[in-house]
Design an enzyme around this catalytic site. Sequence first.
Site, PDB file in Angstrom:
ATOM      1  N   GLN A  87       0.834  -1.203   0.000  1.00 59.68           N
ATOM      2  CA  GLN A  87       0.000   0.000   0.000  1.00 59.68           C
ATOM      3  C   GLN A  87       0.870   1.254   0.000  1.00 59.68           C
ATOM      4  OE1 GLN A  87      -3.218  -0.136   3.034  1.00 59.68           O
ATOM      5  NE2 GLN A  87      -2.530  -2.233   3.383  1.00 59.68           N
ATOM      6  N   ASN A  88       2.171   1.082   0.243  1.00 60.92           N
ATOM      7  CA  ASN A  88       3.063   2.225   0.365  1.00 60.92           C
ATOM      8  C   ASN A  88       3.415   2.789  -1.008  1.00 60.92           C
ATOM      9  OD1 ASN A  88       3.040   1.680   3.089  1.00 60.92           O
ATOM     10  ND2 ASN A  88       4.955   0.522   3.041  1.00 60.92           N
ATOM     11  N   ASP A  90       6.135   4.717  -1.336  1.00 58.55           N
ATOM     12  CA  ASP A  90       7.585   4.899  -1.385  1.00 58.55           C
ATOM     13  C   ASP A  90       8.225   3.793  -2.223  1.00 58.55           C
ATOM     14  OD1 ASP A  90       8.444   2.595   0.336  1.00 58.55           O
ATOM     15  OD2 ASP A  90       7.375   3.686   1.906  1.00 58.55           O
ATOM     16  N   HIS A 105      -1.371   1.616  -4.347  1.00 64.77           N
ATOM     17  CA  HIS A 105      -1.822   3.012  -4.231  1.00 64.77           C
ATOM     18  C   HIS A 105      -0.968   3.991  -5.009  1.00 64.77           C
ATOM     19  CE1 HIS A 105      -3.882   1.730  -0.212  1.00 64.77           C
ATOM     20  NE2 HIS A 105      -4.567   1.372  -1.279  1.00 64.77           N
ATOM     21  N   GLY A 172       2.573  -4.489   9.006  1.00 63.99           N
ATOM     22  CA  GLY A 172       2.483  -3.041   9.231  1.00 63.99           C
ATOM     23  C   GLY A 172       1.263  -2.375   8.659  1.00 63.99           C
ATOM     24  N   THR A 173       0.107  -3.009   8.815  1.00 67.02           N
ATOM     25  CA  THR A 173      -1.111  -2.376   8.324  1.00 67.02           C
ATOM     26  C   THR A 173      -2.226  -2.533   9.345  1.00 67.02           C
ATOM     27  OG1 THR A 173      -2.867  -2.457   6.646  1.00 67.02           O
ATOM     28  CG2 THR A 173      -1.580  -4.461   6.975  1.00 67.02           C
ATOM     29  N   SER A 174      -3.091  -1.537   9.398  1.00 63.25           N
ATOM     30  CA  SER A 174      -4.206  -1.537  10.340  1.00 63.25           C
ATOM     31  C   SER A 174      -5.327  -2.477   9.921  1.00 63.25           C
ATOM     32  CB  SER A 174      -4.782  -0.119  10.440  1.00 63.25           C
ATOM     33  OG  SER A 174      -5.308   0.280   9.182  1.00 63.25           O
TER      34      SER A 174
END
Length: 229
Positions: A87-88, A90, A105, A172-174
Site C-alpha cells: 500500500q506504500n 515509497d 496506491h 504493518g497495516t491496520s
Amino acid sequence: MKKKLVISTGAGMSAESGISTFRDSGGLWEKYPVMDVASADGFARNPELVHEFYNARRRDLLKAEPNAGHKGLVELEKHFDTYIITQNVDDLHERAGSGNVLHLHGELMKVRAIDDETKVYRLEPGALETTPSTVIDGHRVRPHIVFFQEAVPNIEPAIELVQQADIFVVIGTSLNVYPAAGLLHYVRRGVPVYYIDPHPASVPDGVTVLKMGASEGVKKLAEILLNEE
C-alpha cells in the site's frame, strides 16, 4: 520448486525508515485534511496544494533508507518465490532489492499524464518538484497516486497473487484500508497466514500474530519459515 510467498505491506513497513504514517497518532492526516491533499475532488479543487504535498513527501523519501525489515524480505527471495503487494507509495522495497513489487496506491517517484493515465513517467533526481504547469512529453501531469474516490487498478492482480500464495504475510497495516484489507479473504484454505504489527488489529482464527515492528517481525518470520523448510 520454491513455495510462493506473498507479502502485503502497509505504512508500518516503512515507519522505521522515518516515513510518516498517515493514520497513526501524529501522522500526516492530523496535519493535512485528507480530502484536500489525497482525493480526486481535492486535486480538482486545488491542484497546486496537492502537488506541493507530494513534493514534500518526495523530499522526505530522499532522506529515508530501507530498514532491516525491507532487507529481510529481500533475503527471503533466496528461499521462496516472493511477491510483495504494498500500500506504500515509497520505493524502499525496490531500493532494498526486492524483485517483484506491486504498488496498490501508486508510486511517489512517478507522475502520469492527466489526459492519458497509461503514460507514466519516473521523475529524475534533481527534478522531483512538480506543479500544475509541469509538462512532460507534451502532457500536463499529476502525482501517480491513487486518490480517494478513485479505483485501485492493481487490486485484481493483487487478488490473483494472494489466491496463488503458499504462504501469506501481512506487515504493518491496520487492516482498515479497503480494498487492500480485503486481500486476507482471498487466501486459500489451509495456507499459513502471518500478521506482523506492533499494534495488531483483530484477525480471524488461525492467523499467527507477531506483535512486533517490521524489522524485528521479519527477522522472526524468517526464523519460523526457514525452520519449517
